[in-house]
Write a protein that holds these residues in place. Structure first.
Motif, PDB file in Angstrom:
ATOM      1  N   ARG A  11      35.126  36.538  37.250  1.00 53.37           N
ATOM      2  CA  ARG A  11      35.817  36.770  38.317  1.00 53.37           C
ATOM      3  C   ARG A  11      36.786  35.595  38.826  1.00 53.37           C
ATOM      4  N   THR A  12      36.099  34.398  38.456  1.00 55.99           N
ATOM      5  CA  THR A  12      36.901  33.168  38.606  1.00 55.99           C
ATOM      6  C   THR A  12      38.327  33.168  37.683  1.00 55.99           C
ATOM      7  N   SER A  13      38.105  33.381  36.644  1.00 57.53           N
ATOM      8  CA  SER A  13      39.240  33.734  35.663  1.00 57.53           C
ATOM      9  C   SER A  13      40.124  34.640  36.151  1.00 57.53           C
ATOM     10  N   LEU A  14      39.728  35.777  36.463  1.00 57.68           N
ATOM     11  CA  LEU A  14      40.597  36.727  37.138  1.00 57.68           C
ATOM     12  C   LEU A  14      41.360  36.289  38.422  1.00 57.68           C
ATOM     13  N   GLU A  15      40.572  35.704  39.076  1.00 58.05           N
ATOM     14  CA  GLU A  15      41.463  35.196  40.490  1.00 58.05           C
ATOM     15  C   GLU A  15      42.550  34.038  40.283  1.00 58.05           C
ATOM     16  N   SER A  16      42.173  33.184  39.145  1.00 56.29           N
ATOM     17  CA  SER A  16      43.137  32.186  38.547  1.00 56.29           C
ATOM     18  C   SER A  16      44.277  33.028  37.989  1.00 56.29           C
TER      19      SER A  16
END
Length: 78
Positions: A11-16
């Motif tokens: 999730r964090t990687s996709l937001e980035s």
């Protein structure tokens, strides 16, 4: 030290990723995600299975022939 689960890492990687796109529309995200997750998954599982394809296939819930095909696609066969 708190542990971050895999789902939260994704999730964090996709937001980035979306932040880096800066408003540009993404393209073929599903294929991209499968590609970037599948190769390290195969590398780690094969390492822990001591490169035993039958064992790795069982752990992954895949047919051995399917695993072999994916290993070839990702150029991971020794």
């Amino acid at each position: 030290m708190s542990k971050i689960n895999l789902e939260e890492c994704v999730r964090t990687s996709l937001e980035s990723y979306f932040t880096d796109l800066d408003g540009t529309a993404p393209d073929r995200m599903y294929d991209m995600m499968v590609r970037v997750v599948e190769k390290p998954l195969l590398e780690v599982v094969m390492s822990h299975a001591e490169h035993n394809q039958s064992r790795a296939a069982q752990w992954l819930g895949l047919n051995r022939n399917t695993l072999r095909k994916k290993l070839v696609e990702h150029k991971l066969l020794k």
